[in-house]
Design a protein around this motif. Structure first.
Motif, PDB file in Angstrom:
ATOM      1  N   MET A 139      -0.032   4.026  -2.836  1.00 33.95           N
ATOM      2  CA  MET A 139      -1.048   3.019  -3.088  1.00 33.95           C
ATOM      3  C   MET A 139      -1.214   2.878  -4.596  1.00 33.95           C
ATOM      4  SD  MET A 139      -3.867   3.733  -0.205  1.00 33.95           S
ATOM      5  CE  MET A 139      -3.346   4.530   1.287  1.00 33.95           C
ATOM      6  N   ASP A 140      -1.488   1.677  -5.008  1.00 32.57           N
ATOM      7  CA  ASP A 140      -1.621   1.395  -6.426  1.00 32.57           C
ATOM      8  C   ASP A 140      -3.084   1.072  -6.716  1.00 32.57           C
ATOM      9  OD1 ASP A 140      -1.590   0.242  -8.999  1.00 32.57           O
ATOM     10  OD2 ASP A 140       0.485  -0.384  -8.738  1.00 32.57           O
ATOM     11  N   ALA A 141      -3.742   1.936  -7.454  1.00 35.71           N
ATOM     12  CA  ALA A 141      -5.176   1.792  -7.719  1.00 35.71           C
ATOM     13  C   ALA A 141      -5.519   0.549  -8.526  1.00 35.71           C
ATOM     14  CB  ALA A 141      -5.697   3.036  -8.427  1.00 35.71           C
ATOM     15  N   ARG A 142      -4.523  -0.090  -9.136  1.00 33.92           N
ATOM     16  CA  ARG A 142      -4.793  -1.310  -9.907  1.00 33.92           C
ATOM     17  C   ARG A 142      -5.099  -2.497  -9.003  1.00 33.92           C
ATOM     18  NH1 ARG A 142       0.497  -2.217 -12.955  1.00 33.92           N
ATOM     19  NH2 ARG A 142       1.212  -1.511 -10.932  1.00 33.92           N
ATOM     20  N   PHE A 143      -4.815  -2.373  -7.712  1.00 31.37           N
ATOM     21  CA  PHE A 143      -4.976  -3.480  -6.778  1.00 31.37           C
ATOM     22  C   PHE A 143      -5.897  -3.066  -5.636  1.00 31.37           C
ATOM     23  CE2 PHE A 143      -0.790  -3.729  -8.733  1.00 31.37           C
ATOM     24  CZ  PHE A 143      -0.831  -4.997  -9.274  1.00 31.37           C
ATOM     25  N   PRO A 144      -6.596  -4.037  -5.044  1.00 31.38           N
ATOM     26  CA  PRO A 144      -7.463  -3.703  -3.905  1.00 31.38           C
ATOM     27  C   PRO A 144      -6.629  -3.126  -2.759  1.00 31.38           C
ATOM     28  CG  PRO A 144      -7.775  -5.991  -4.599  1.00 31.38           C
ATOM     29  CD  PRO A 144      -6.620  -5.452  -5.375  1.00 31.38           C
ATOM     30  N   VAL A 178       0.723  -3.709   3.031  1.00 35.19           N
ATOM     31  CA  VAL A 178       1.053  -3.587   1.607  1.00 35.19           C
ATOM     32  C   VAL A 178       0.433  -4.785   0.893  1.00 35.19           C
ATOM     33  CG1 VAL A 178       2.891  -3.507  -0.104  1.00 35.19           C
ATOM     34  CG2 VAL A 178       3.225  -2.414   2.116  1.00 35.19           C
ATOM     35  N   GLN A 179      -0.359  -4.511  -0.104  1.00 33.74           N
ATOM     36  CA  GLN A 179      -1.021  -5.568  -0.871  1.00 33.74           C
ATOM     37  C   GLN A 179       0.039  -6.493  -1.484  1.00 33.74           C
ATOM     38  OE1 GLN A 179      -2.970  -8.022  -2.310  1.00 33.74           O
ATOM     39  NE2 GLN A 179      -4.587  -6.529  -2.002  1.00 33.74           N
ATOM     40  N   PRO A 180       0.022  -7.789  -1.175  1.00 36.88           N
ATOM     41  CA  PRO A 180       1.008  -8.709  -1.751  1.00 36.88           C
ATOM     42  C   PRO A 180       1.080  -8.640  -3.283  1.00 36.88           C
ATOM     43  CG  PRO A 180      -0.145  -9.780   0.045  1.00 36.88           C
ATOM     44  CD  PRO A 180      -0.846  -8.461  -0.192  1.00 36.88           C
ATOM     45  N   GLU A 181      -0.039  -8.393  -3.948  1.00 33.40           N
ATOM     46  CA  GLU A 181      -0.015  -8.281  -5.416  1.00 33.40           C
ATOM     47  C   GLU A 181       0.772  -7.057  -5.876  1.00 33.40           C
ATOM     48  OE1 GLU A 181      -0.922 -10.289  -7.930  1.00 33.40           O
ATOM     49  OE2 GLU A 181      -1.278 -11.769  -6.363  1.00 33.40           O
ATOM     50  N   VAL A 182       0.753  -5.998  -5.088  1.00 39.99           N
ATOM     51  CA  VAL A 182       1.543  -4.811  -5.415  1.00 39.99           C
ATOM     52  C   VAL A 182       3.025  -5.170  -5.353  1.00 39.99           C
ATOM     53  CG1 VAL A 182       2.205  -2.490  -4.638  1.00 39.99           C
ATOM     54  CG2 VAL A 182      -0.212  -3.162  -4.679  1.00 39.99           C
TER      55      VAL A 182
END
Length: 140
Positions: free
Chosen positions: A1-6, A90-94
């Protein structure tokens, strides 16, 4: 998970299980809660198929979230990406960020859920065929 994105809804629907790998020092595997599998992981699929996938899913190691990859094929090979814009796993922005950072040759966006290969197979095949046509050795 990438903390920069929701976070996506997946985070709230992961189930921790004791690992089946005795060499795994994390001691935990993760899977998607069966009751959340359809809306979170298999959105757009029929309920019967999603139910079968939910109970037959292979857990994944916590390391998938916590460890860096030891190698990345995209560093030495041309790559293509697909962003599932309605993905709840998976968050599309990620995905967009990773593809851009890696310099993917082409990225397409499909208005669909995580399992695009099931819900939008023609879109996925088009990307695969395009990648193949641009990289295949035609001197056979």
């Amino acid at each position: 998970m990438d903390a920069r994105f929701p976070a996506t809804s997946l985070r709230d629907h992961l189930v921790s299980l004791p690992t089946t790998d005795p060499a795994d020092d994390q001691d935990v595997d993760l899977s998607v809660a069966p009751e959340a599998f359809l809306p979170v992981f298999a959105a757009g699929m029929d309920e019967e198929t999603a139910a079968v996938l939910a109970v037959s899913q292979r857990p994944f190691a916590v390391a998938a979230y916590t460890e860096a990859a030891s190698a990345a094929a995209w560093k030495g090979k041309p790559s293509w990406g697909i962003v599932a814009t309605a993905d709840q796993t998976v968050q599309p922005e990620v995905e967009r960020s990773g593809y851009e950072r890696a310099g993917f040759r082409e990225v397409i966006e499909v208005d669909g859920p995580h399992l695009l290969m099931h819900t939008h197979p023609a879109d996925v095949v088009r990307v695969i065929v395009r990648a193949l046509s641009e990289t295949a050795d035609h001197t056979v």
